[in-house]
Design a protein around this motif. Structure first.
Motif, PDB file in Angstrom:
ATOM      1  N   MET A 192       0.855  -1.196   0.000  1.00 31.00           N
ATOM      2  CA  MET A 192       0.000   0.000   0.000  1.00 31.00           C
ATOM      3  C   MET A 192       0.882   1.234   0.000  1.00 31.00           C
ATOM      4  N   SER A 193       0.678   2.118  -0.942  1.00 31.77           N
ATOM      5  CA  SER A 193       1.557   3.280  -1.023  1.00 31.77           C
ATOM      6  C   SER A 193       1.383   4.176   0.182  1.00 31.77           C
ATOM      7  N   GLY A 194       2.454   4.895   0.512  1.00 35.58           N
ATOM      8  CA  GLY A 194       2.368   5.868   1.599  1.00 35.58           C
ATOM      9  C   GLY A 194       2.660   5.290   2.975  1.00 35.58           C
ATOM     10  N   HIS A 195       2.692   3.955   3.117  1.00 34.59           N
ATOM     11  CA  HIS A 195       2.999   3.360   4.426  1.00 34.59           C
ATOM     12  C   HIS A 195       4.036   2.268   4.217  1.00 34.59           C
ATOM     13  N   ASP A 196       5.053   2.209   5.105  1.00 39.29           N
ATOM     14  CA  ASP A 196       6.013   1.134   4.910  1.00 39.29           C
ATOM     15  C   ASP A 196       5.446  -0.174   5.445  1.00 39.29           C
ATOM     16  N   ALA A 197       5.984  -1.288   4.912  1.00 36.23           N
ATOM     17  CA  ALA A 197       5.453  -2.612   5.231  1.00 36.23           C
ATOM     18  C   ALA A 197       5.561  -2.909   6.724  1.00 36.23           C
ATOM     19  N   ALA A 198       6.677  -2.471   7.347  1.00 37.43           N
ATOM     20  CA  ALA A 198       6.865  -2.735   8.785  1.00 37.43           C
ATOM     21  C   ALA A 198       5.766  -2.061   9.590  1.00 37.43           C
ATOM     22  N   GLY A 199       5.439  -0.803   9.219  1.00 34.23           N
ATOM     23  CA  GLY A 199       4.372  -0.081   9.914  1.00 34.23           C
ATOM     24  C   GLY A 199       3.049  -0.804   9.813  1.00 34.23           C
ATOM     25  N   LEU A 200       2.773  -1.356   8.623  1.00 33.42           N
ATOM     26  CA  LEU A 200       1.514  -2.079   8.429  1.00 33.42           C
ATOM     27  C   LEU A 200       1.516  -3.407   9.175  1.00 33.42           C
ATOM     28  N   ASP A 201       2.679  -4.057   9.258  1.00 30.09           N
ATOM     29  CA  ASP A 201       2.776  -5.309  10.033  1.00 30.09           C
ATOM     30  C   ASP A 201       2.494  -5.041  11.508  1.00 30.09           C
ATOM     31  N   ASP A 202       3.097  -3.959  12.033  1.00 29.65           N
ATOM     32  CA  ASP A 202       2.858  -3.598  13.436  1.00 29.65           C
ATOM     33  C   ASP A 202       1.381  -3.259  13.657  1.00 29.65           C
ATOM     34  N   LEU A 203       0.796  -2.576  12.683  1.00 31.15           N
ATOM     35  CA  LEU A 203      -0.630  -2.225  12.775  1.00 31.15           C
ATOM     36  C   LEU A 203      -1.479  -3.490  12.825  1.00 31.15           C
ATOM     37  N   ARG A 204      -1.166  -4.453  11.965  1.00 30.36           N
ATOM     38  CA  ARG A 204      -1.915  -5.728  11.962  1.00 30.36           C
ATOM     39  C   ARG A 204      -1.793  -6.435  13.305  1.00 30.36           C
ATOM     40  N   GLN A 205      -0.592  -6.367  13.884  1.00 30.67           N
ATOM     41  CA  GLN A 205      -0.370  -6.991  15.194  1.00 30.67           C
ATOM     42  C   GLN A 205      -1.259  -6.340  16.261  1.00 30.67           C
ATOM     43  N   VAL A 206      -1.295  -5.000  16.270  1.00 29.95           N
ATOM     44  CA  VAL A 206      -2.130  -4.270  17.242  1.00 29.95           C
ATOM     45  C   VAL A 206      -3.607  -4.592  17.011  1.00 29.95           C
ATOM     46  N   GLU A 207      -4.015  -4.626  15.738  1.00 29.43           N
ATOM     47  CA  GLU A 207      -5.417  -4.940  15.432  1.00 29.43           C
ATOM     48  C   GLU A 207      -5.782  -6.346  15.918  1.00 29.43           C
ATOM     49  N   SER A 208      -4.857  -7.289  15.763  1.00 27.30           N
ATOM     50  CA  SER A 208      -5.190  -8.646  16.227  1.00 27.30           C
ATOM     51  C   SER A 208      -5.286  -8.682  17.753  1.00 27.30           C
ATOM     52  N   GLU A 209      -4.481  -7.872  18.445  1.00 27.54           N
ATOM     53  CA  GLU A 209      -4.611  -7.783  19.913  1.00 27.54           C
ATOM     54  C   GLU A 209      -5.952  -7.147  20.289  1.00 27.54           C
ATOM     55  N   LEU A 210      -6.305  -6.075  19.578  1.00 27.45           N
ATOM     56  CA  LEU A 210      -7.587  -5.411  19.856  1.00 27.45           C
ATOM     57  C   LEU A 210      -8.762  -6.328  19.544  1.00 27.45           C
ATOM     58  N   ASN A 211      -8.598  -7.191  18.540  1.00 26.10           N
ATOM     59  CA  ASN A 211      -9.697  -8.075  18.142  1.00 26.10           C
ATOM     60  C   ASN A 211      -9.941  -9.226  19.112  1.00 26.10           C
ATOM     61  N   THR A 212      -9.064  -9.369  20.125  1.00 30.38           N
ATOM     62  CA  THR A 212      -9.363 -10.365  21.160  1.00 30.38           C
ATOM     63  C   THR A 212     -10.403  -9.797  22.132  1.00 30.38           C
ATOM     64  N   ARG A 213     -10.643  -8.487  22.046  1.00 30.89           N
ATOM     65  CA  ARG A 213     -11.623  -7.833  22.918  1.00 30.89           C
ATOM     66  C   ARG A 213     -13.004  -7.892  22.291  1.00 30.89           C
ATOM     67  N   TRP A 214     -14.015  -7.538  23.088  1.00 31.28           N
ATOM     68  CA  TRP A 214     -15.380  -7.500  22.571  1.00 31.28           C
ATOM     69  C   TRP A 214     -15.438  -6.596  21.346  1.00 31.28           C
ATOM     70  N   PRO A 215     -16.094  -7.068  20.279  1.00 24.92           N
ATOM     71  CA  PRO A 215     -16.234  -6.217  19.092  1.00 24.92           C
ATOM     72  C   PRO A 215     -17.280  -5.122  19.311  1.00 24.92           C
ATOM     73  N   GLU A 216     -17.388  -4.240  18.333  1.00 22.80           N
ATOM     74  CA  GLU A 216     -18.338  -3.128  18.464  1.00 22.80           C
ATOM     75  C   GLU A 216     -19.785  -3.582  18.460  1.00 22.80           C
TER      76      GLU A 216
END
Length: 454
Positions: free
Chosen positions: A1-25
């Motif tokens: 995805m342009s504008g974001h480096d791959a490492a940043g997106l990997d870290d984002l995916r990691q945080v999202e997977s941690e957040l997704n262990t919580r109750w969803p909206e």
């Protein structure tokens, strides 16, 4: 995805997977205790700047973006918190009119993370994903720091996590039925919950509402001694002309009339959102009958407004439009705009809805303006099975006007093919495709056409 480096997106995916262990909206335990406890531990960041709080059923995100654009053009540094996102979680937290970077999103999460387990340990119910995101947004805004925060309610009002903020300005967009399983099917009851964002001494700006809803909102205004201004009374759309790429508006603001306002969005509902946003910003600055915002600044601000996934064109020839309508009220506004503002010779809808939504209401609203419908599903685990959706569609469209394509990419391809052919199977121009039914469907369609998160 342009504008974001791959490492940043990997870290984002990691945080999202941690957040997704919580109750969803989609799972709620109505209480402000947890999010308030987090805010206390963070030093109450939501008290560090004035807040414009935006609730209602439809139009919240578009109105938030317009309010943000107006403040920005006037020279304030803004924070904007909206939900849900179309493509990338970072879209939810914007500073200076743009989503924060994946790196910053991760950083903010890691800053609040140590406090989450402390809050979780205090009660039976751990913090939900939305509560954590709300804490993150408030913290990011305080850190920036912003001059004003534009905060969209997640669901409801009184018990929504965002309601730990005291909005100096409370904006209520049109209220209809949605999230019935959480908010109930009683319009007055829903209005009462949404009215909870109107705080003592605030200014409440109300979109045009069902009379029963308006009564509930006005009762709340009186109870908390707020000031009120209503669309159709103190402000509103005086005139709209459909124009290439949008519409030209004449708006009645709290401080007077604003002429020749070009809005690059389609639909009468967006014109109404524009009047509401203008009144909110006027109220913020204390504008009244004797004081108007700079008309040129207002024009410049509205000319910059984009609302991704809201009747957004993602392809030409044939035209493919994407819209996040996900309830009957939104689908009716979409159908009206398609009918009034686009002269398609043939229009094909691609529809993918969530299984907890009113599919009958959505399809019924679209039926008069589309010739054929392709029923599909987005990638969410909550997506309605396309065959079930087809069962719902048969009495509305009839079997000869519908096709089932389980995957969105195939559904869009099929719809483009159908839009380009006439009854004899010949290719002709003037066809269009509308992809709609859910925010997720709209977001995935944007991504298919190479649109960046915005």
């Amino acid at each position: 995805m342009s504008g974001h480096d791959a490492a940043g997106l990997d870290d984002l995916r990691q945080v999202e997977s941690e957040l997704n262990t919580r109750w969803p909206e989609t799972k709620l335990e109505p209480s402000l205790t947890r999010v308030q406890a987090l805010a206390d531990l963070l030093g109450d960041p939501q008290r560090g700047y004035p807040v414009v709080h935006i609730g209602g059923t439809n139009g919240k995100t578009s109105t938030s973006r317009m309010v943000d654009a107006l403040f920005t053009r006037i020279g304030l540094r803004t924070g904007r918190y909206t939900s849900p996102h179309l493509q990338l979680a970072t879209e939810r937290i914007s500073i200076d009119g743009a989503p924060i970077s994946p790196e910053r999103y991760v950083e903010v999460y890691r800053d609040v993370e140590p406090y989450l387990s402390m809050v979780d340990a205090r009660g039976d119910v751990p913090m939900s994903k939305f509560e954590v995101l709300t804490g993150m947004a408030f913290a990011a805004f305080a850190d920036a720091p912003v001059d004003v925060a534009v905060v969209e309610v997640g669901m409801g009002g009184s018990w929504d996590a965002t309601n730990i903020a005291d909005g100096r300005i409370a904006v209520i967009t049109p209220i209809g039925l949605d999230h019935v399983e959480y908010l109930g099917g009683d319009l007055a009851g829903i209005a009462e919950e949404k009215a909870g964002i109107i705080k003592p001494g605030a200014v409440a700006l109300l979109a045009e509402q069902d009379p029963a809803v308006e009564q509930v909102l006005l009762r709340r205004v009186a109870e908390v001694d707020a000031t009120v201004a209503r669309a159709g009374s103190e402000f509103g759309v005086l005139h709209r002309d459909i124009a290439v790429g949008g519409q030209v508006l004449r708006l009645q603001g709290l401080g007077g009339v604003y002429e020749d306002v070009f809005l690059p969005l389609h639909g009468a509902h967006q014109a109404a959102n524009a009047a509401l946003a203008l009144a909110a910003v006027e109220a913020f600055f204390g504008a009244g009958s004797d004081r108007q915002l700079d008309v040129e600044a207002v024009r410049e601000a509205f000319a910059t407004v984009a609302s991704p996934g809201r009747l957004e064109r993602v392809r030409a020839a044939p035209t493919v439009l994407v819209d996040a309508a996900h309830n009957p009220h939104g689908a009716e506004a979409l159908a009206k705009a398609l009918d009034e503002e686009f002269g398609f010779r043939k229009l094909v809808a691609v529809v993918g809805v969530m299984d907890d939504k009113d599919a009958v209401g959505i399809l019924s609203a679209l039926e008069p303006v589309v010739q054929e419908v392709v029923l599909t599903a987005n990638s969410s685990p909550r997506a309605m099975d396309p065959d079930l959706l087809a069962g719902v569609a048969v009495p509305i469209f009839g079997e000869d006007r519908m096709v089932v394509q389980p995957h969105l990419v195939d559904a869009v391809e099929e719809a483009v093919r159908l839009a380009e052919e006439n009854d004899d199977g010949d290719t002709v121009s003037g066809g269009g495709v509308i992809v709609t039914g859910s925010v997720v469907t709209a977001g995935e369609a944007r991504a298919l056409f190479g649109k960046e998160p915005a």
